[in-house]
Design a protein around this motif. Structure first.
Motif, short mmCIF file in Angstrom:
data_model
loop_
_atom_site.label_atom_id
_atom_site.label_comp_id
_atom_site.label_asym_id
_atom_site.label_seq_id
_atom_site.Cartn_x
_atom_site.Cartn_y
_atom_site.Cartn_z
N VAL A 51 -0.08 -0.02 -7.26
CA VAL A 51 0.27 1.10 -6.37
C VAL A 51 -0.54 2.34 -6.72
O VAL A 51 -1.01 3.06 -5.84
CB VAL A 51 1.79 1.38 -6.45
CG1 VAL A 51 2.14 2.66 -5.71
CG2 VAL A 51 2.58 0.21 -5.88
N ARG A 102 -3.99 1.92 -5.47
CA ARG A 102 -4.00 2.03 -4.00
C ARG A 102 -4.16 3.48 -3.56
O ARG A 102 -4.70 3.77 -2.49
CB ARG A 102 -2.70 1.44 -3.44
CG ARG A 102 -2.63 1.38 -1.94
CD ARG A 102 -1.34 0.72 -1.47
NE ARG A 102 -1.25 0.80 -0.02
CZ ARG A 102 -0.73 1.84 0.63
NH1 ARG A 102 -0.21 2.86 -0.05
NH2 ARG A 102 -0.71 1.86 1.95
N LEU A 148 1.79 -3.21 1.43
CA LEU A 148 1.94 -4.23 0.39
C LEU A 148 2.84 -5.33 0.94
O LEU A 148 3.84 -5.04 1.61
CB LEU A 148 2.56 -3.62 -0.88
CG LEU A 148 2.47 -4.44 -2.16
CD1 LEU A 148 2.51 -3.50 -3.38
CD2 LEU A 148 3.60 -5.45 -2.29
N ALA A 186 -2.05 -5.93 -1.32
CA ALA A 186 -1.90 -4.51 -1.05
C ALA A 186 -3.11 -4.06 -0.25
O ALA A 186 -4.22 -4.53 -0.49
CB ALA A 186 -1.79 -3.72 -2.36
#
Length: 198
Positions: A35, A38, A166, A191
């Motif tokens: 995350v 990302r 995701l 993702a």
């Protein structure tokens, strides 16, 4: 390709009984890494490892990943100039389970366990800041399951197409079924992040 993904705790207990030390992975740390990457200016840049190759030639915008999820093989890629050239799609993908068509039922149970385990881990690790929505139907596959995770706070959309932030997906395609797919079982975690094209 690894097929018994969620037996690690049993193996670890057995190793402890033999006086061996086994390091257990922290799925929440792995999800946090994904995350965080990302959200980078060039998404997933920090997760890029060696360039992926086709024979002796490097593939453009394709890398093996230096980060894993549940010890699975993962990769990073970019689709540049998507949807009329105004959008880049950055992708991080892990193959959590893969099996052919020889034993559909037995492998299906393993695929379902991998899928449900991954969904459970991702949901627990993302917490209340993310929502999830499951889909169980696809005209392309005999068996299908996909759970999409999205931030509660909507992200700014870039371009006319909204990629799934995701998701965990399970699918089974028999011979002659599943467009652009290899026959058999596949469970993946992916993702994605959209950015404006250069």
């Amino acid at each position: 390709m690894k097929r018994y993904l969620f037996l690690l705790p049993l193996a670890a207990l057995a190793a402890c009984g033999q006086g061996e030390t086994t390091e257990l992975k922290d799925p929440c740390a792995e999800i946090s890494t994904i995350v965080t990457a990302r959200g980078e200016d060039e998404p997933f840049t920090s997760l890029r490892g060696e360039q992926r190759m086709l024979g002796d030639s490097p593939l453009p915008d394709a890398w093996e990943s230096n980060a894993t999820f549940d010890d699975s093989a993962c990769r990073v890629s970019v689709m540049r100039g998507f949807f009329g050239g105004d959008t880049n799609i950055h992708i991080y993908t892990c193959d959590l389970f893969e099996a052919g068509t020889m034993d559909k039922d037995a492998d299906g149970k393993l695929a379902e366990a991998a899928y449900e385990g991954a969904v459970s881990n991702v949901k627990a690790c993302l917490g209340d800041g993310w929502t999830s929505e499951a889909d169980t139907e696809s005209s392309q596959y005999e068996v299908y399951g996909k759970t999409v995770f999205k931030p509660v706070e909507p992200e700014e959309q870039v371009g006319d197409f909204a990629a799934d932030p995701l998701y965990v997906e399970m699918r089974y395609a028999g011979f002659g079924g599943g467009r652009n797919s290899t026959p058999g079982w596949l469970v993946t975690l992916q993702a994605q992040k959209q950015t404006s094209a250069d």
